[in-house]
Motif scaffolding. Structure first.
Motif, PDB file in Angstrom:
ATOM      1  N   LEU A 257     -97.588  47.145  17.976  1.00 14.12           N
ATOM      2  CA  LEU A 257     -98.428  46.792  16.997  1.00 14.12           C
ATOM      3  C   LEU A 257     -98.159  44.862  17.125  1.00 14.12           C
ATOM      4  CD1 LEU A 257     -99.286  49.200  15.116  1.00 14.12           C
ATOM      5  CD2 LEU A 257    -100.668  48.502  16.258  1.00 14.12           C
ATOM      6  N   ALA A 258     -96.381  45.076  17.280  1.00 19.15           N
ATOM      7  CA  ALA A 258     -96.050  43.789  15.869  1.00 19.15           C
ATOM      8  C   ALA A 258     -95.782  42.943  17.102  1.00 19.15           C
ATOM      9  CB  ALA A 258     -94.749  43.866  15.778  1.00 19.15           C
ATOM     10  N   THR A 259     -95.664  43.442  18.941  1.00 15.03           N
ATOM     11  CA  THR A 259     -95.489  42.595  20.346  1.00 15.03           C
ATOM     12  C   THR A 259     -97.077  41.210  19.953  1.00 15.03           C
ATOM     13  OG1 THR A 259     -94.229  43.733  21.150  1.00 15.03           O
ATOM     14  CG2 THR A 259     -95.533  42.594  22.607  1.00 15.03           C
ATOM     15  N   ALA A 260     -98.076  42.730  19.865  1.00 19.62           N
ATOM     16  CA  ALA A 260     -99.494  42.637  20.136  1.00 19.62           C
ATOM     17  C   ALA A 260    -100.311  41.261  19.112  1.00 19.62           C
ATOM     18  CB  ALA A 260    -100.452  43.403  19.781  1.00 19.62           C
ATOM     19  N   VAL A 261     -99.414  41.337  17.692  1.00 17.22           N
ATOM     20  CA  VAL A 261    -100.044  39.773  16.553  1.00 17.22           C
ATOM     21  C   VAL A 261     -99.025  39.006  16.406  1.00 17.22           C
ATOM     22  CG1 VAL A 261     -99.384  39.909  14.358  1.00 17.22           C
ATOM     23  CG2 VAL A 261     -99.720  42.522  14.636  1.00 17.22           C
ATOM     24  N   SER A 262     -97.613  39.220  17.472  1.00 21.94           N
ATOM     25  CA  SER A 262     -97.045  37.521  17.960  1.00 21.94           C
ATOM     26  C   SER A 262     -97.605  36.931  18.694  1.00 21.94           C
ATOM     27  CB  SER A 262     -95.287  38.456  18.637  1.00 21.94           C
ATOM     28  OG  SER A 262     -94.643  39.295  17.007  1.00 21.94           O
ATOM     29  N   THR A 263     -98.391  37.338  19.787  1.00 20.90           N
ATOM     30  CA  THR A 263     -99.213  36.928  20.628  1.00 20.90           C
ATOM     31  C   THR A 263    -100.301  36.092  20.247  1.00 20.90           C
ATOM     32  OG1 THR A 263    -100.633  38.340  21.765  1.00 20.90           O
ATOM     33  CG2 THR A 263     -98.703  38.702  22.347  1.00 20.90           C
ATOM     34  N   GLN A 264    -100.781  36.695  19.365  1.00 23.47           N
ATOM     35  CA  GLN A 264    -101.874  35.927  17.653  1.00 23.47           C
ATOM     36  C   GLN A 264    -101.545  35.311  17.650  1.00 23.47           C
ATOM     37  OE1 GLN A 264    -105.246  37.557  19.754  1.00 23.47           O
ATOM     38  NE2 GLN A 264    -103.380  38.155  21.420  1.00 23.47           N
ATOM     39  N   ILE A 265    -101.040  35.726  16.757  1.00 29.54           N
ATOM     40  CA  ILE A 265    -100.894  34.221  15.632  1.00 29.54           C
ATOM     41  C   ILE A 265     -99.392  34.292  14.996  1.00 29.54           C
ATOM     42  CG2 ILE A 265    -102.576  34.497  14.550  1.00 29.54           C
ATOM     43  CD1 ILE A 265    -101.580  36.834  12.299  1.00 29.54           C
ATOM     44  N   GLY A 266     -97.885  34.557  16.211  1.00 29.96           N
ATOM     45  CA  GLY A 266     -96.934  34.160  16.040  1.00 29.96           C
ATOM     46  C   GLY A 266     -96.766  33.062  16.128  1.00 29.96           C
ATOM     47  N   GLU A 267     -97.260  31.927  15.797  1.00 31.84           N
ATOM     48  CA  GLU A 267     -97.068  30.561  15.413  1.00 31.84           C
ATOM     49  C   GLU A 267     -96.944  30.548  14.425  1.00 31.84           C
ATOM     50  OE1 GLU A 267    -100.896  30.412  15.271  1.00 31.84           O
ATOM     51  OE2 GLU A 267     -99.833  31.345  16.912  1.00 31.84           O
ATOM     52  N   GLN A 268     -97.016  31.517  13.796  1.00 32.56           N
ATOM     53  CA  GLN A 268     -97.051  31.574  11.974  1.00 32.56           C
ATOM     54  C   GLN A 268     -95.585  32.379  11.450  1.00 32.56           C
ATOM     55  OE1 GLN A 268    -100.662  30.925   9.828  1.00 32.56           O
ATOM     56  NE2 GLN A 268    -101.681  32.023  11.816  1.00 32.56           N
ATOM     57  N   LEU A 269     -95.219  33.029  12.574  1.00 37.24           N
ATOM     58  CA  LEU A 269     -93.779  33.582  12.463  1.00 37.24           C
ATOM     59  C   LEU A 269     -92.914  32.857  13.211  1.00 37.24           C
ATOM     60  CD1 LEU A 269     -95.359  37.286  13.218  1.00 37.24           C
ATOM     61  CD2 LEU A 269     -95.879  36.289  11.460  1.00 37.24           C
TER      62      LEU A 269
END
Length: 311
Positions: A163-175
Motif C-alpha cells: 500500500l505504501a508503494t502505491a501511495v508513493s507512486t501517486q503522491i510521493g512528491e509530498q513525502l
C-alpha cells in the motif's frame, strides 16, 4: 533451512496460539494476529500522548491513531505515516502498537497510524484510497496537527508495504522518504523463496492465495497499484529503504521490487536481516533485531528529514 534457537522458540509458541471465541475463519485470522502481537511484541514503551481521530469522508470515516514522542523539542514535528500489514485482511491499532511506540520515540517524530478498511468486506481499492486520503488530509491539516508538512515520511510493513508503494507512486512528491518492511509485492507465488518457504515459517502459500483472493477483484488482477511488482512508473517515489528477512517467502518479491525501483533511478537502500522470519517486527520480546531495525529506520528518517531542513 537452518533456524536459530530463538526463531524456533517463537515458532513453537506460534503453534500453541488459539484465537479466543472466534466467530469464523476470518475472525480467527484477525484474532490470531492480535494474540501473536500481544504475546510476542514485548513491553510497550510510554509515549508523550496518544490521540485517536476519525477523518471524515464521503461515505465513511477513516480512524487514525496519533503517537506523540517523548521529549518533544519543537512546535512543528516531523511525521511518519504508518500503514500496517496483515495480508490486507487483518491488523489494526493493537497489532502494531508496540512497534509504532518504539518508532515514535526513536525518531522523535509524530507517528500517525492508519486504520484503513480491510478485505473481504472492503476489497481493493478501498484500503488504498483510505491511505491516500489520509496522507492528503494530514498535509492539509498539518498546522492544526502540529506537524511540519515539509517533513513527512511513510512506512509500511508486509501488505502495508504494498500500500505504501502505491501511495508513493501517486503522491510521493509530498513525502520525504518511504520504508518498506518485508513488502507483499506480488500475488503470483512463483519465486524461489515461495518454493522454499511454501509451508512457512509464519506465512504459507495457501493462506496467501486466499488473502489475495479476498483483497483483489478479478478485474484488478493486472493493476500495478494493487501489485507493486507491476509498477513501471516510479516518478513520484521518494528515497526508499527496504527491509528484508532471510527466511521469508516474500523476500524474493521484495528484492525484485527494490531492483525495479533502482532501475527507475530511485534512491533505494536494501537491508537484509539474516536469520529473520516474516513478521519479526512483532517479536521484540525475544528478538534483538527488532530494536536494530527500529534504529536503522530512525537513522534513515533522520537523514532525510535533515536533508529537507537543509534545503
Amino acid at each position: 533451512m537452518q533456524l536459530t534457537p530463538k526463531i524456533n522458540q517463537i515458532l513453537t509458541h506460534l503453534e500453541k496460539i488459539q484465537s479466543f471465541n472466534a466467530q469464523d475463519s476470518m475472525d480467527d485470522t484477525r484474532k490470531y494476529l492480535e494474540t501473536m502481537s500481544f504475546q510476542l511484541s514485548g513491553k510497550r514503551e510510554a509515549v508523550a500522548m496518544i490521540e485517536e481521530l476519525n477523518i471524515p469522508h464521503e461515505s465513511h470515516q477513516i480512524p487514525i491513531r496519533i503517537y506523540r514522542p517523548k521529549g518533544k523539542v519543537r512546535q512543528e514535528e516531523p511525521a511518519i505515516i504508518y500503514i500496517h500489514g496483515g495480508w490486507f485482511i487483518a491488523g489494526g491499532f493493537e497489532t502494531h502498537d508496540a512497534v509504532v511506540r518504539k518508532l515514535a520515540n526513536k525518531t522523535k517524530a509524530t507517528v500517525i497510524f492508519v486504520d484503513y478498511r480491510l478485505a473481504p468486506e472492503h476489497p481493493f481499492p478501498a484500503g488504498l484510497n483510505d491511505c491516500i486520503d489520509t496522507v492528503k488530509w494530514i498535509i492539509e491539516n498539518s498546522a492544526s496537527l502540529g506537524i511540519d508538512k515539509n517533513r513527512i515520511g511513510i512506512i509500511g510493513d508486509s501488505a502495508g508495504g504494498a500500500l505504501a508503494t502505491a501511495v508513493s507512486t501517486q503522491i510521493g512528491e509530498q513525502l520525504k522518504f518511504q520504508v518498506l518492511i518485508y513488502p507483499a509485492a506480488d500475488n503470483q507465488f512463483n519465486t524461489q523463496s515461495w518454493k522454499t518457504y511454501e509451508n512457512g515459517p509464519v506465512l504459507n502459500k495457501q493462506g496467501g492465495i486466499e488473502a489475495w483472493k479476498h483483497y483483489l477483484p478479478e478485474q484488478e488482477f493486472n493493476n500495478p497499484l494493487a501489485i507493486p511488482i507491476l509498477i513501471k512508473d516510479f516518478k513520484n517515489t521518494p528515497r526508499t529503504l527496504v527491509l528484508l528477512a532471510e527466511h521469508d517467502p516474500l523476500v524474493d518479491d521484495g528484492k525484485t521490487l527494490a531492483e525495479n525501483m533502482k532501475n527507475a533511478n530511485i534512491s533505494v537502500t536494501t537491508s537484509f536481516y539474516k536469520d529473520m522470519v516474516h513478521g519479526f517486527m512483532h517479536m521484540g520480546e525475544i528478538l534483538d533485531e527488532v530494536q536494530t531495525a527500529i534504529d536503522e529506520m530512525a537513522e534513515f528518517a533522520s537523514q532525510n528529514f535533515e536533508t529537507v531542513r537543509a534545503n
